[in-house]
Design a protein around this motif. Structure first.
Motif, short mmCIF file in Angstrom:
data_model
loop_
_atom_site.label_atom_id
_atom_site.label_comp_id
_atom_site.label_asym_id
_atom_site.label_seq_id
_atom_site.Cartn_x
_atom_site.Cartn_y
_atom_site.Cartn_z
N ARG A 282 0.56 -1.29 -0.10
CA ARG A 282 -0.12 0.13 -0.04
C ARG A 282 0.99 1.27 -0.18
O ARG A 282 1.87 1.14 0.54
CB ARG A 282 -0.98 0.08 1.36
CG ARG A 282 -2.11 -1.11 1.20
CD ARG A 282 -2.86 -0.72 2.45
NE ARG A 282 -3.76 0.66 2.44
CZ ARG A 282 -4.55 1.03 3.41
NH1 ARG A 282 -4.56 0.18 4.15
NH2 ARG A 282 -4.96 2.01 3.15
N VAL B 181 1.33 5.05 1.71
CA VAL B 181 0.69 5.88 2.60
C VAL B 181 0.76 7.30 2.03
O VAL B 181 1.87 7.79 1.67
CB VAL B 181 1.71 5.79 3.80
CG1 VAL B 181 1.21 6.41 5.03
CG2 VAL B 181 1.46 4.23 4.31
N ARG C 275 4.84 10.17 0.00
CA ARG C 275 4.28 8.93 -0.55
C ARG C 275 5.22 7.85 -0.21
O ARG C 275 6.10 7.39 -1.39
CB ARG C 275 3.92 9.19 -2.14
CG ARG C 275 3.21 10.46 -2.34
CD ARG C 275 1.68 10.01 -1.91
NE ARG C 275 0.87 11.00 -2.38
CZ ARG C 275 0.27 12.21 -1.46
NH1 ARG C 275 0.62 12.29 -0.40
NH2 ARG C 275 -0.45 13.06 -2.10
N TYR D 48 0.93 -0.45 7.21
CA TYR D 48 0.21 0.56 6.94
C TYR D 48 -0.05 1.57 7.93
O TYR D 48 1.01 2.83 8.11
CB TYR D 48 -1.19 0.52 6.12
CG TYR D 48 -1.85 1.91 5.78
CD1 TYR D 48 -1.51 2.50 4.37
CD2 TYR D 48 -2.50 2.56 6.53
CE1 TYR D 48 -2.12 3.48 3.91
CE2 TYR D 48 -3.07 3.69 6.40
CZ TYR D 48 -2.88 4.36 5.05
OH TYR D 48 -3.35 5.65 4.78
N TRP D 49 -0.41 1.35 8.92
CA TRP D 49 -0.53 2.15 10.18
C TRP D 49 0.61 2.49 10.84
O TRP D 49 0.70 3.64 11.50
CB TRP D 49 -1.72 1.62 11.01
CG TRP D 49 -3.01 1.88 10.46
CD1 TRP D 49 -3.81 1.01 9.97
CD2 TRP D 49 -3.62 3.22 9.99
NE1 TRP D 49 -5.16 1.45 9.57
CE2 TRP D 49 -5.00 3.00 9.45
CE3 TRP D 49 -3.49 4.49 10.28
CZ2 TRP D 49 -5.84 3.72 9.09
CZ3 TRP D 49 -4.37 5.39 10.08
CH2 TRP D 49 -5.54 5.21 9.23
N TYR E 207 2.35 5.23 8.60
CA TYR E 207 1.85 6.32 9.03
C TYR E 207 2.19 6.95 10.08
O TYR E 207 2.63 8.41 10.31
CB TYR E 207 0.17 6.14 8.82
CG TYR E 207 -0.36 7.18 9.18
CD1 TYR E 207 -0.65 8.35 8.36
CD2 TYR E 207 -1.09 7.24 10.42
CE1 TYR E 207 -1.19 9.69 8.70
CE2 TYR E 207 -1.85 8.50 10.77
CZ TYR E 207 -1.87 9.53 9.84
OH TYR E 207 -2.50 10.84 10.34
N ILE F 233 -5.04 11.96 5.20
CA ILE F 233 -5.09 10.81 4.84
C ILE F 233 -5.69 10.21 3.70
O ILE F 233 -6.94 10.78 3.72
CB ILE F 233 -5.52 9.74 6.05
CG1 ILE F 233 -4.77 9.93 7.36
CG2 ILE F 233 -5.44 8.03 5.73
CD1 ILE F 233 -5.24 9.51 8.87
N LYS G 295 -7.10 7.04 1.74
CA LYS G 295 -7.02 5.58 1.70
C LYS G 295 -6.94 5.08 0.29
O LYS G 295 -6.76 3.82 0.12
CB LYS G 295 -8.71 5.23 2.25
CG LYS G 295 -8.78 5.36 3.63
CD LYS G 295 -10.46 5.15 4.24
CE LYS G 295 -10.63 5.55 5.66
NZ LYS G 295 -11.96 5.32 5.79
#
Length: 268
Positions: free
Chosen positions: A174, A176, A228, A236-237, A240, A266, A268
């Motif tokens: 993913r 971020v 990015r 992910y988190w 972040y 943020i 998604k």
């Protein structure tokens, strides 16, 4: 005299129906045991054949319901209920219930579509119907997710199969998307270098695809940078929060002004 008459009648009814009742109870107990053994055996077979976990639960749930309905019909027949009449009543009731529960039938059809096309599987992180969570269970009528704050989210399969589904686990990675603002007096090249170094120092940030830092916007009170980094879906988190914290520390250490309020976004 009347009391004796009722006692005799009750005794006769008991004699006539007690064997049927006992037989019905025995059939129910044995039938429930057999159904349990069949589902266990089928589960073992599907495990040997490496069936998808979500498909296993769906088929076992469906088989369990079908066998129990058959068992109920057999028990009623043992009690003396005309099964042909019961079948006709059941069909009529089924039609009425079907008309009344069109939404539930739609959810059942949605569950079948999910099993066939497999837009997600158990363990995938998805976003659907305005909710984000990890797929915990796919049932006949609903799908259960575990939300990011450990909430249980139940979504009807009908709306789930007909709506947009974002599967974050399919690709395995993913991006971020973060935005950091600095003062207009800050040096752009220095700021980009500091932000990029924060990403390079984080072991959870992937080198491929390569992270990027670019000027995104000349806002009213700040120059906003689009940061990015890419990471594994499950990180992910962590990425972040770590990037946000380390960026604040790095900008302060470099003497780069951070306007208040600090802009973070943020996507998604």
């Amino acid at each position: 005299m009347d009391l004796q008459k009722w006692i005799d009648k009750g005794t006769q009814v008991t004699i006539d129906y007690a064997p049927k009742l006992l037989a019905a109870i025995a059939i129910w107990i044995i039938g429930a045991f057999v159904i349990k053994q069949i589902t266990k055996a089928l589960k073992k077979l599907m495990l040997l054949k490496n069936y998808d976990e979500s498909l296993q639960k769906f088929l076992l749930n469906l088989l369990n319901w079908v066998l129990k309905i058959v068992l109920i019909v057999v028990v009623l027949g043992t009690l003396g209920v005309e099964t042909t009449s019961f079948a006709a009543i059941l069909a009529a009731a089924g039609l009425a219930i079907g008309l009344a529960l069109q939404g539930s039938l739609g959810n059942f059809a949605g569950g079948v579509l999910i099993m066939l096309f497999k837009p997600f599987k158990i363990g995938d992180l998805i976003e659907a119907q305005g909710e984000v969570g990890v797929v915990k269970e796919i049932q006949i009528f609903t799908t259960k997710l575990t939300g990011l704050s450990n909430r249980e989210i139940i979504i009807p399969n009908g709306s789930l199969s007909n709506g947009n589904i974002i599967n974050f686990s399919t690709e395995g990675t993913r991006r971020v998307d973060l935005v950091f603002g600095v003062g207009y007096d800050s040096d752009i090249k220095q700021t980009k270098s500091v932000l990029m170094q924060v990403l390079k120092d984080n072991p959870k940030v992937l080198n491929t695809p390569e992270p990027t830092v670019n000027v995104m916007e000349l806002a009213d009170s700040s120059v906003n940078f689009a940061v990015r980094p890419w990471c594994k879906a499950e990180d992910y988190w962590a990425v972040y929060f770590e990037t946000t914290e380390k960026t604040k520390e790095a900008l302060d250490a470099a003497g780069i002004e951070i306007p208040y309020p600090h802009a973070v976004e943020i996507q998604k």
